[in-house]
Design a protein around this motif. Structure first.
Motif, PDB file in Angstrom:
ATOM      1  N   CYS A 245      78.529  87.708  28.366  1.00 55.21           N
ATOM      2  CA  CYS A 245      77.279  87.495  27.614  1.00 55.21           C
ATOM      3  C   CYS A 245      77.522  86.683  26.339  1.00 55.21           C
ATOM      4  O   CYS A 245      78.451  86.964  25.592  1.00 55.21           O
ATOM      5  CB  CYS A 245      76.671  88.840  27.263  1.00 55.21           C
TER       6      CYS A 245
ATOM      7  N   CYS B 203      78.006  91.207  23.730  1.00 58.90           N
ATOM      8  CA  CYS B 203      77.916  92.652  23.973  1.00 58.90           C
ATOM      9  C   CYS B 203      79.063  93.174  24.847  1.00 58.90           C
ATOM     10  O   CYS B 203      79.325  94.365  24.879  1.00 58.90           O
ATOM     11  CB  CYS B 203      76.583  93.007  24.609  1.00 58.90           C
TER      12      CYS B 203
ATOM     13  N   HIS C 221      67.673  88.978  28.055  1.00 62.24           N
ATOM     14  CA  HIS C 221      68.778  89.725  27.474  1.00 62.24           C
ATOM     15  C   HIS C 221      68.892  89.624  25.952  1.00 62.24           C
ATOM     16  O   HIS C 221      69.438  90.534  25.321  1.00 62.24           O
ATOM     17  CB  HIS C 221      70.087  89.292  28.142  1.00 62.24           C
TER      18      HIS C 221
HETATM   19 ZN   LIG Z   1      74.716  90.811  25.719  1.00 67.03          ZN
END
Ligand SMILES: [Zn+2]
Ligand SMILES: [Zn+2]
Ligand SMILES: [Zn+2]
Length: 318
Positions: A21, A25, A44
């Motif tokens: 990501c 994260c 997201h």
């Molecule tokens: Zn993320």
């Protein structure tokens, strides 16, 4: 295996590099940058627990995710829908503000609700009944009413946690229990199981088909792994998918179309196959259940979908 062991012929089965990501994260992974960016834009960025997240509180977000993992991961899907609508709303609003920059009053009085409705549009079609009303009851439940109440309370709990994490005043209607219940209900009723075959199965077959001598050499390494895995080597990767268009199709016990057998599905696409000639303008129907079952059993199964089937076959047999 500490990366030290390289399986013979594994170069023939190259897996794409995994992209993590872009928000940092370390929880979401993608097959490539394109997918990572598309997910970031559409869903997201608001649900990421990394440093680039636009959530109000990533701590609160982690609590929401933990609650979903411990109770029902359908809440994660619902949060995705809410995030999708909020992000769309913000984009529309930005575009609108750019258009009429010099007349703020006009924006104030007109943008609010129509833009939320516009942002909500792609999911509106799946919106039919509340989760606690359409959830299939486990066989061992005696008090249906109190079971449905418990389910409703669980949804309320989850929604409170989500609110702390991503609440947006301008999108307030999205955070009502009524809407949350409908979004979850949409997944409860329409989700399809997806099966993706284990890539290991193909590899094992490949080794098995090698010329005798090569096979002998290769199996020195693969045999112990295969023995350790037992039958588990062919376990499929299972998931769930929501197809908005397919979810609009009505049921018939004498359908004129059917879903492609998901066991054979490898690419995650939904395919509907016609079972007979379908005229232009004729409704396309699929069967939600095993339509070969006797009348009473069919009606019982269809209760979970909240309707009494009055299709031609049921009318004849009633
Ligand atoms: Zn993320
Ligand atoms: Zn991808
Ligand atoms: Zn029927």
């Amino acid at each position: 295996m500490n990366g030290g062991l390289k399986l013979p012929y594994s170069d023939e089965f190259k897996l794409p590099d995994v992209v993590s990501c872009i928000g940092g994260c370390k929880e979401a992974y993608y097959c490539g940058n394109e997918c990572a960016e598309a997910d970031w834009e559409a869903y997201h960025s608001l649900l990421c627990t990394g440093e680039r997240s636009s959530a109000l509180s990533t701590k609160a977000l982690s609590k929401f995710v933990q609650h979903a993992n411990e109770t029902n991961d359908i809440f994660l899907l619902a949060a995705k829908v809410i995030s999708f609508v909020i992000l769309r709303y913000r984009k529309f609003k930005e575009a609108r503000l750019g258009e009429i920059n010099d007349d703020h009053k006009k924006i104030r009085s007109s943008y609010n609700n129509p833009l939320i409705m516009k942002a909500w549009e792609p999911v509106a079609m799946g919106h039919k009944s509340r989760w606690w009303e359409c959830i299939s009851l486990p066989d061992d439940v005696d008090d249906k009413c109190s079971y449905r109440m418990q389910v409703k309370e669980l949804a309320f709990e989850s929604l409170q946690l989500l609110k702390k994490a991503i609440y947006d005043e301008e999108c307030e209607p999205l955070f009502s229990l009524e809407i949350y219940g409908h979004i979850i209900g949409m997944f409860e009723q329409n989700n399809l199981d997806l099966v993706v075959q284990s890539p290991l199965g193909d590899y094992i077959l490949y080794i098995d088909d090698l010329p005798q001598n090569d096979k002998k050499v290769a199996e020195k390494l693969t045999r112990p792994i295969l023995d350790a895995l037992g039958d588990d080597y062919s376990i499929c990767c299972q998931g769930t998918a929501f197809f908005p268009l397919q979810s609009c199709m009505n049921h018939s016990c004498r359908p004129n179309a059917k879903e492609f057998n998901r066991e054979q599905d490898r690419d995650g696409e939904a395919t509907i196959i016609a079972l007979e000639h379908i005229k232009k303008g004729e409704e396309i129907t699929i069967s939600y259940i095993d339509e070969e079952l006797p009348f009473e059993e069919r009606q019982l199964l269809l209760e979970d979908y909240g309707f009494v089937c009055k299709c031609p076959k049921c009318s004849e047999e009633a």
